[in-house]
Enzyme design. Sequence first.
Site, PDB file in Angstrom:
ATOM      1  CB  CYS A  75      41.903  21.705  65.018  1.00  0.00           C
ATOM      2  SG  CYS A  75      41.125  20.223  64.677  1.00  0.00           S
ATOM      3  CG  ASN A  77      39.942  18.425  59.802  1.00  0.00           C
ATOM      4  OD1 ASN A  77      39.594  18.540  58.380  1.00  0.00           O
ATOM      5  ND2 ASN A  77      41.618  18.081  59.517  1.00  0.00           N
ATOM      6  CG  ASN A 150      48.601  25.240  64.104  1.00  0.00           C
ATOM      7  OD1 ASN A 150      48.832  25.320  62.445  1.00  0.00           O
ATOM      8  ND2 ASN A 150      48.138  23.964  63.446  1.00  0.00           N
ATOM      9  CG  HIS A 152      51.459  22.754  59.448  1.00  0.00           C
ATOM     10  ND1 HIS A 152      50.785  21.484  59.198  1.00  0.00           N
ATOM     11  CD2 HIS A 152      50.998  23.851  60.191  1.00  0.00           C
ATOM     12  CE1 HIS A 152      49.259  21.555  60.310  1.00  0.00           C
ATOM     13  NE2 HIS A 152      50.041  23.457  61.065  1.00  0.00           N
ATOM     14  CD  GLU A 201      47.044  16.336  63.681  1.00  0.00           C
ATOM     15  OE1 GLU A 201      46.183  17.560  63.928  1.00  0.00           O
ATOM     16  OE2 GLU A 201      45.367  16.171  63.451  1.00  0.00           O
ATOM     17  CB  CYS A 210      45.996  17.611  60.401  1.00  0.00           C
ATOM     18  SG  CYS A 210      46.846  19.196  60.872  1.00  0.00           S
ATOM     19  N   GLY A 213      47.194  21.166  57.996  1.00  0.00           N
ATOM     20  CA  GLY A 213      47.843  20.853  57.608  1.00  0.00           C
ATOM     21  C   GLY A 213      47.917  20.761  56.272  1.00  0.00           C
TER      22      GLY A 213
END
Length: 278
Positions: A75, A77, A150, A152, A201, A210, A213
């Site tokens: 993550c 953020n 991850n 996207h 998400e 995100c 993202g």
Amino acid sequence: MTRRIKFTKMHGAGNDYIYVDTTQYPIADPEKKAIEWSKFHTGIGSDGLILIGSSDKADFSMRIFNADGSEAMMCGNGSRCVGKYVYEYGLTDKTEITLDTLSGIKILKLHVEGETVTAVTVDMGSPLETGEVHWKGKYPFQSTKVSMGNPHLVTFVDDITQINLPEIGPELENHPLFPDRTNVEFAQIVGKDTIRMRVWERGSGITQACGTGACATAVAAFINGLAGRKSNIIMDGGTVIIEWDEASGHILMTGPATKVFDGEIVEEVENGELRVEN
């Protein structure tokens, strides 16, 4: 019998999580806790739960659990908020920190003014995979797959306001093309190297921002000739700056990290009831 767990609510560009220092407050069943505590009416309310811990490979470790209890690999953020947390709560005096995540070791550079971390730059590493998706039939657009540790799926459109994200987000997240599900971004070029993006998400639904993202969107924009190597990604909750460094091939993400409040979770251990005190 009760147990008190101190937590901090923080957000990066509106992407909000509950942060717990597990070196002081070990958390059993984090999947269950993420579901309970993330609820807005009966819990604290958040996009998920982030656990800060020790690591034998880095300065700190980070585990991320989405609001549905599923564990995320990374993550962006959240990692910025971890950097702010460990510095401002005196767990380190370093302004460059290594962070152990399920998608590898990330390097955080803290921008400090006085005693306050005002922004954090995260070395997100290199995109692991990119590829085009040519939809047939139902979806009248072309998408780009990007993995930032991850998955996207990024789609550029002429008018992002015309996208019904609550409807199409879960459809694409759970499309058979993605057996492990995917994060879904829709983006619009609104100026030179400036992109407006909204995200659905995986495991959390619509969120204000995100980080991975935003990185994936910047990569997809560059690959498709829509932006340069450095772009501003404007999300519902705020803006981050993404640079795809040509020399290293790494993605550098710079953005804010904000503390909202501290609190205590009081667990009724005997009967399993949960009471939240702020």
